[in-house]
Motif scaffolding. Sequence first.
Motif, PDB file in Angstrom:
ATOM      1  N   ALA A 375      79.719 -32.663  -4.747  1.00 19.41           N
ATOM      2  CA  ALA A 375      79.254 -31.504  -3.972  1.00 19.41           C
ATOM      3  C   ALA A 375      78.407 -31.947  -2.785  1.00 19.41           C
ATOM      4  CB  ALA A 375      78.455 -30.569  -4.881  1.00 19.41           C
ATOM      5  N   LEU A 376      77.584 -32.977  -2.989  1.00 18.57           N
ATOM      6  CA  LEU A 376      76.753 -33.495  -1.897  1.00 18.57           C
ATOM      7  C   LEU A 376      77.618 -34.118  -0.805  1.00 18.57           C
ATOM      8  CD1 LEU A 376      73.866 -35.066  -4.017  1.00 18.57           C
ATOM      9  CD2 LEU A 376      73.714 -33.033  -2.557  1.00 18.57           C
ATOM     10  N   SER A 379      79.305 -31.406   1.297  1.00 14.69           N
ATOM     11  CA  SER A 379      78.461 -30.380   1.922  1.00 14.69           C
ATOM     12  C   SER A 379      78.260 -30.574   3.410  1.00 14.69           C
ATOM     13  CB  SER A 379      77.092 -30.361   1.234  1.00 14.69           C
ATOM     14  OG  SER A 379      76.382 -31.557   1.523  1.00 14.69           O
ATOM     15  N   ASN A 381      75.882 -31.947   5.058  1.00 10.29           N
ATOM     16  CA  ASN A 381      74.516 -32.440   5.275  1.00 10.29           C
ATOM     17  C   ASN A 381      73.937 -33.079   4.012  1.00 10.29           C
ATOM     18  OD1 ASN A 381      74.187 -30.206   3.680  1.00 10.29           O
ATOM     19  ND2 ASN A 381      72.620 -29.228   4.955  1.00 10.29           N
ATOM     20  N   GLN A 382      74.814 -33.348   3.044  1.00  9.76           N
ATOM     21  CA  GLN A 382      74.426 -34.005   1.791  1.00  9.76           C
ATOM     22  C   GLN A 382      73.283 -33.257   1.099  1.00  9.76           C
ATOM     23  OE1 GLN A 382      73.881 -38.295   2.320  1.00  9.76           O
ATOM     24  NE2 GLN A 382      76.087 -38.520   1.998  1.00  9.76           N
ATOM     25  N   SER A 383      73.405 -31.933   1.056  1.00  7.37           N
ATOM     26  CA  SER A 383      72.425 -31.088   0.390  1.00  7.37           C
ATOM     27  C   SER A 383      73.125 -29.840  -0.138  1.00  7.37           C
ATOM     28  CB  SER A 383      71.305 -30.696   1.362  1.00  7.37           C
ATOM     29  OG  SER A 383      70.378 -29.825   0.722  1.00  7.37           O
ATOM     30  N   VAL A 384      72.830 -29.456  -1.391  1.00 10.52           N
ATOM     31  CA  VAL A 384      73.409 -28.243  -1.975  1.00 10.52           C
ATOM     32  C   VAL A 384      72.307 -27.481  -2.701  1.00 10.52           C
ATOM     33  CG1 VAL A 384      75.714 -29.215  -2.265  1.00 10.52           C
ATOM     34  CG2 VAL A 384      74.062 -29.396  -4.126  1.00 10.52           C
ATOM     35  N   ARG A 385      72.507 -26.186  -2.817  1.00 13.72           N
ATOM     36  CA  ARG A 385      71.580 -25.387  -3.609  1.00 13.72           C
ATOM     37  C   ARG A 385      71.801 -25.659  -5.098  1.00 13.72           C
ATOM     38  NH1 ARG A 385      68.420 -21.748  -1.528  1.00 13.72           N
ATOM     39  NH2 ARG A 385      68.215 -20.786  -3.593  1.00 13.72           N
ATOM     40  N   ARG A 427      66.812 -26.991  -3.630  1.00 12.32           N
ATOM     41  CA  ARG A 427      67.975 -27.734  -3.165  1.00 12.32           C
ATOM     42  C   ARG A 427      68.008 -29.139  -3.755  1.00 12.32           C
ATOM     43  NH1 ARG A 427      70.510 -24.877   0.813  1.00 12.32           N
ATOM     44  NH2 ARG A 427      71.915 -26.635   1.179  1.00 12.32           N
ATOM     45  N   THR A 429      69.284 -32.867  -2.886  1.00 12.72           N
ATOM     46  CA  THR A 429      69.571 -33.610  -1.659  1.00 12.72           C
ATOM     47  C   THR A 429      69.847 -35.069  -1.986  1.00 12.72           C
ATOM     48  OG1 THR A 429      68.070 -32.165  -0.446  1.00 12.72           O
ATOM     49  CG2 THR A 429      68.691 -34.228   0.629  1.00 12.72           C
TER      50      THR A 429
END
Length: 439
Positions: A375-376, A379, A381-385, A427, A429
Amino acid sequence: MTNSVAGGEILMELCAIDMSFTGASGERLNVLDEVNLQLREGEIVALLGRSGSGKSTMLRLIAGLLAPTSGEVRYRGQPLRATNPGAALVFQSFALMPWLSVQDNVELGLAARGIAPAERRQRALQAIDRIGLDGFESAYPKELSGGMRQRVGFARALVLEPDLLLMDEPFSALDVLTAENLRTELVNLWATEDFPTKCVCIVTHNIEEAVQLADRVVVLGSNPGRIIAEVVVEQPRPRNRRAPAFVAMVDQIYGLLTGRDTETVAAPQDTATPFAVPLPDASVGGIAGLLELVQGNSGRADLPVIADELNFELDDLMPLVDAAALLGFLLVDSGDVILTNVGSNFTHADIQASKRIFAQQARQRAPLVRTVCSALIGSGNQSVRADFILDLLQRGFSDDDARRQLELAIEWGRYAELYDYDTDSGRITADPAADLQPA
């Protein structure tokens, strides 16, 4: 009372039982799968398994407190449609009414059945005397020790003279010595000619307790609960825990539990999902501690010996074993655990090297960690909720289990320096130093 496992009258039957519940998000949670079980007159039966095996659910089906999703529960050959009139329950938490005296607590079930006050009093006093609380009739639960309160629970069940005495982890809330004393007294009561119940069914996750008490140990696998073996215990009572036959049976049952359940997590495929192979409920520190114990025993250890030395029970030890096997650090051979080469490297490495080894194994072998990393990567920006991952997990787990899976994934990923979690933003990250390109 003699062991009559083979020839006793059938009191209870669970026939092709499936049990499922609807989770908070509307998903179906399968608790029991195709369970068939008979309870006979003249036997003590232990339902043994770790968390998620459905053993307490089975006990509540027998008591008539739950109805199965499919299949049939029978008492003395007749379908059970309501509360079982021939069963009485002893709970782990004692479940006493704090505002009632010992005698009044014991009389509760009799009063519910409409028994006249004089007979209630006589039967209650007899039950109180039988379990060794004579002289405490007028005491209140707050005046009693844990062991004495559990004795009241026994008396409240036995006063009903049930065909089936059902006990749900009755000794797990007690200290070791008190629990051992009550187990011994239960065995002694069972041996008396006037014991007022025909069959005892006890839920436990303590293998030694099951072998000490039972004529038959029903071994349950997990997620969903199913019967993987039934072991008949033919050793005469009282049973010596140090006797070779006792130790051998404990080893045999450890092998059944570990050999079958850990096979499913020992070598997950790249396509395995977080639902098919969930993260065992084990901290990184706990996994490392277990590996150090095995390493200190020349790389191979006997699970019952480890459990005995650490005063662990099955539910304490097995998640650590499952996690180490999932990560490829241990192999499980019946009741033994064997350190792999990668497990040995992890144990001997310095902190930074151990983090790199853990990161590699977790990404390759722990599907949820792999899912978070994917998922990272996707994404941008290598960030997910974190809520995004939680929502996915809630499609296959209960709310509580989904949250625990997410917590474990965050802990494992943080240790491995794959990603971090910010509580304020909610988040996950990627760690700047982590290479999260597909492994």
